[in-house]
Design a protein around this motif. Structure first.
Motif, mmCIF file in Angstrom:
data_model
loop_
_atom_site.group_PDB
_atom_site.id
_atom_site.type_symbol
_atom_site.label_atom_id
_atom_site.label_comp_id
_atom_site.label_asym_id
_atom_site.label_seq_id
_atom_site.Cartn_x
_atom_site.Cartn_y
_atom_site.Cartn_z
ATOM 1 N N SER A 261 0.806 -1.243 0.099
ATOM 2 C CA SER A 261 0.101 -0.132 -0.151
ATOM 3 C C SER A 261 0.803 1.354 0.052
ATOM 4 N N ALA A 262 0.204 2.297 -0.657
ATOM 5 C CA ALA A 262 1.143 3.570 -0.782
ATOM 6 C C ALA A 262 0.925 4.139 0.722
ATOM 7 N N ALA A 263 2.087 4.740 1.078
ATOM 8 C CA ALA A 263 2.054 5.641 2.251
ATOM 9 C C ALA A 263 2.883 7.060 2.044
ATOM 10 N N GLY A 264 2.608 7.868 1.142
ATOM 11 C CA GLY A 264 3.115 9.085 0.995
ATOM 12 C C GLY A 264 4.411 8.849 0.267
ATOM 13 N N ASN A 265 5.698 9.235 0.481
ATOM 14 C CA ASN A 265 6.722 8.724 -0.279
ATOM 15 C C ASN A 265 7.214 7.415 0.043
ATOM 16 N N TYR A 266 6.656 6.767 0.717
ATOM 17 C CA TYR A 266 6.664 5.258 1.286
ATOM 18 C C TYR A 266 5.676 4.627 1.017
ATOM 19 N N VAL A 267 6.170 2.888 0.874
ATOM 20 C CA VAL A 267 4.966 2.171 0.754
ATOM 21 C C VAL A 267 5.216 1.252 2.180
ATOM 22 N N GLU A 268 3.993 0.606 2.305
ATOM 23 C CA GLU A 268 3.930 -0.322 3.421
ATOM 24 C C GLU A 268 3.723 -1.762 2.784
ATOM 25 N N VAL B 174 4.004 -5.738 8.898
ATOM 26 C CA VAL B 174 4.093 -4.737 8.131
ATOM 27 C C VAL B 174 5.427 -3.925 7.997
ATOM 28 N N VAL B 175 6.080 -3.798 6.894
ATOM 29 C CA VAL B 175 7.368 -2.966 6.969
ATOM 30 C C VAL B 175 7.252 -1.955 6.083
ATOM 31 N N LEU B 176 7.961 -0.788 6.498
ATOM 32 C CA LEU B 176 7.694 0.651 5.666
ATOM 33 C C LEU B 176 9.081 0.661 4.962
ATOM 34 N N HIS B 177 8.828 0.899 3.585
ATOM 35 C CA HIS B 177 10.123 0.929 2.810
ATOM 36 C C HIS B 177 9.897 2.432 1.767
ATOM 37 N N ARG B 178 11.191 2.815 1.617
ATOM 38 C CA ARG B 178 11.242 4.150 0.964
ATOM 39 C C ARG B 178 11.406 3.977 -0.494
ATOM 40 N N ALA B 179 9.899 4.299 -1.071
ATOM 41 C CA ALA B 179 9.838 3.938 -2.584
ATOM 42 C C ALA B 179 8.575 4.311 -2.814
ATOM 43 N N THR B 180 8.168 4.785 -4.010
ATOM 44 C CA THR B 180 6.845 5.115 -4.393
ATOM 45 C C THR B 180 6.094 3.784 -4.793
ATOM 46 N N LEU B 181 5.033 3.805 -4.821
ATOM 47 C CA LEU B 181 4.109 2.668 -5.246
ATOM 48 C C LEU B 181 4.277 2.434 -6.801
ATOM 49 N N SER B 182 4.267 3.239 -7.697
ATOM 50 C CA SER B 182 4.448 3.538 -9.143
ATOM 51 C C SER B 182 5.824 2.942 -9.502
ATOM 52 N N ALA B 183 6.866 3.624 -8.854
ATOM 53 C CA ALA B 183 8.341 3.175 -9.209
ATOM 54 C C ALA B 183 8.394 1.542 -8.822
ATOM 55 N N LEU B 184 7.993 1.252 -7.772
ATOM 56 C CA LEU B 184 8.100 -0.228 -7.019
ATOM 57 C C LEU B 184 7.471 -1.236 -8.068
ATOM 58 N N ARG C 21 3.358 -10.374 -13.607
ATOM 59 C CA ARG C 21 2.287 -11.154 -13.461
ATOM 60 C C ARG C 21 2.069 -11.453 -11.965
ATOM 61 N N GLN C 22 3.087 -11.181 -11.055
ATOM 62 C CA GLN C 22 2.849 -11.759 -9.544
ATOM 63 C C GLN C 22 2.016 -10.798 -8.828
ATOM 64 N N PHE C 23 1.977 -9.412 -9.301
ATOM 65 C CA PHE C 23 1.014 -8.382 -8.706
ATOM 66 C C PHE C 23 0.052 -7.599 -9.529
ATOM 67 N N MET C 24 -1.001 -7.299 -8.939
ATOM 68 C CA MET C 24 -1.804 -6.460 -9.742
ATOM 69 C C MET C 24 -2.336 -5.376 -8.924
ATOM 70 N N ARG C 25 -2.640 -4.181 -9.639
ATOM 71 C CA ARG C 25 -2.989 -3.045 -9.272
ATOM 72 C C ARG C 25 -4.536 -3.300 -9.074
ATOM 73 N N VAL C 26 -5.106 -2.912 -7.768
ATOM 74 C CA VAL C 26 -6.391 -3.019 -7.803
ATOM 75 C C VAL C 26 -7.053 -1.573 -7.214
ATOM 76 N N HIS C 27 -5.872 -0.598 -6.767
ATOM 77 C CA HIS C 27 -6.626 0.657 -6.200
ATOM 78 C C HIS C 27 -5.131 1.574 -6.759
ATOM 79 N N ARG C 28 -5.372 2.774 -6.807
ATOM 80 C CA ARG C 28 -4.204 3.620 -7.036
ATOM 81 C C ARG C 28 -3.399 3.520 -5.735
ATOM 82 N N THR C 29 -3.723 3.058 -4.805
ATOM 83 C CA THR C 29 -2.875 2.896 -3.517
ATOM 84 C C THR C 29 -2.486 1.726 -3.127
ATOM 85 N N VAL C 30 -2.864 0.443 -3.981
ATOM 86 C CA VAL C 30 -2.723 -0.877 -3.587
ATOM 87 C C VAL C 30 -2.177 -1.678 -4.776
#
Length: 269
Positions: A178-185, A200-210, A217-226
């Motif tokens: 999940s997106a958390a500002g300039n981080y992801v959870e 739950v681990v906080l990681h410094r990256a944006t969701l779109s970059a990650l 095919r291992q992950f799919m976007r279901v929301h702009r934040t998930v």
């Protein structure tokens, strides 16, 4: 106590501010006397002549501000640990974008300054180990690639940095993100048969970059934040007008936007 003394470089365009940081550092015997610079240009010369363990950096400076200088240093092979010391709190998020370890607001008190040094020293002691150097190298390479949007190989592991700790998180252990500002959870899957709650681990990256670096095919976007693993979805229900919610194997509930609900429904076909 170790006899080793750490070295610091203070960069601030105000002479009084430089002196205040120097005096604060002098109260800590494990630190060698700080070198003082009035600009990024002066600091660049000083750093070419010797290595410093810590850079104490102002943000609002003429010609080149502290954030720009820090970003420049992060692009180098061996960036120093950096702490911003500034009178302006609106730059806090941007400071951590360039991997600053801490952010002190002027005027700071002795306790806050000492707490900052404790954090710095914990990381410096870890840096003496080969394992830290290897992990930090991977962390910086990963973060620079994410920031630059480079087309890099997909990630099997994420190098996650927190105070005094570098941890390798296997992508295979992540259930959803999940997106958390300039981080992801990073929401990790619990081990099979484990009674412990998922971490739950906080990681410094944006969701779109990650998203660009995750295995296809291992992950799919279901929301702009998930982002989530398709196999983790157990059910999908309407939670409101044009709003949906998926329940995952971990029992976590995540939002699903109308834009992506068709793809989620296809998982049940």
């Amino acid at each position: 106590m170790s006899s080793h003394k750490w070295t610091a470089l203070v960069v601030d365009d105000e002479a009084l501010a430089r002196r205040n940081v120097q005096l604060a550092l002098a109260e800590h015997p494990q630190w060698h006397g700080a070198e003082l610079c009035a600009s990024a240009a002066e600091a660049r010369v000083a750093m070419a002549q010797r290595e410093f363990d810590l850079l104490l950096l102002d943000i609002q400076m003429p010609r080149q501000n502290g954030l720009s200088f820090a970003a420049e240093l992060c692009a180098g092979a061996k960036p120093p640990l950096m702490v911003f010391v500034t009178a302006y709190d609106e730059h806090a998020l941007a400071a951590f974008d360039v991997f600053a370890l801490d952010y002190l607001l002027k005027p700071f008190d002795d306790l806050r300054f000492a707490a900052m040094l404790v954090r710095v020293e914990q990381v410096l002691k870890l840096k003496q180990g080969a394992a830290y150097a290897q992990a930090m190298g991977g962390f910086l390479h990963e973060q620079r690639s994410l920031a630059a949007g480079e087309a890099c190989p997909t990630l099997d592991f994420l190098s996650v940095r927190s105070v005094g700790l570098l941890e390798r998180i296997a992508v295979a252990d992540i259930e959803w993100i999940s997106a958390a500002g300039n981080y992801v959870e990073l929401h990790l899957r619990a081990a099979d048969g484990s009674s412990q709650k998922p971490r739950v681990v906080l990681h410094r990256a944006t969701l779109s970059a990650l998203e660009q670096r995750l295995p296809s095919r291992q992950f799919m976007r279901v929301h702009r934040t998930v982002l989530l693993r398709p196999e983790a979805v157990l059910s999908l229900e309407v939670s409101g007008d044009a709003c949906y919610e998926a329940t995952l194997r971990s029992a976590d509930k995540v939002p699903v936007s109308e834009r992506y609900v068709k793809q989620v429904r296809a998982l049940f076909a």
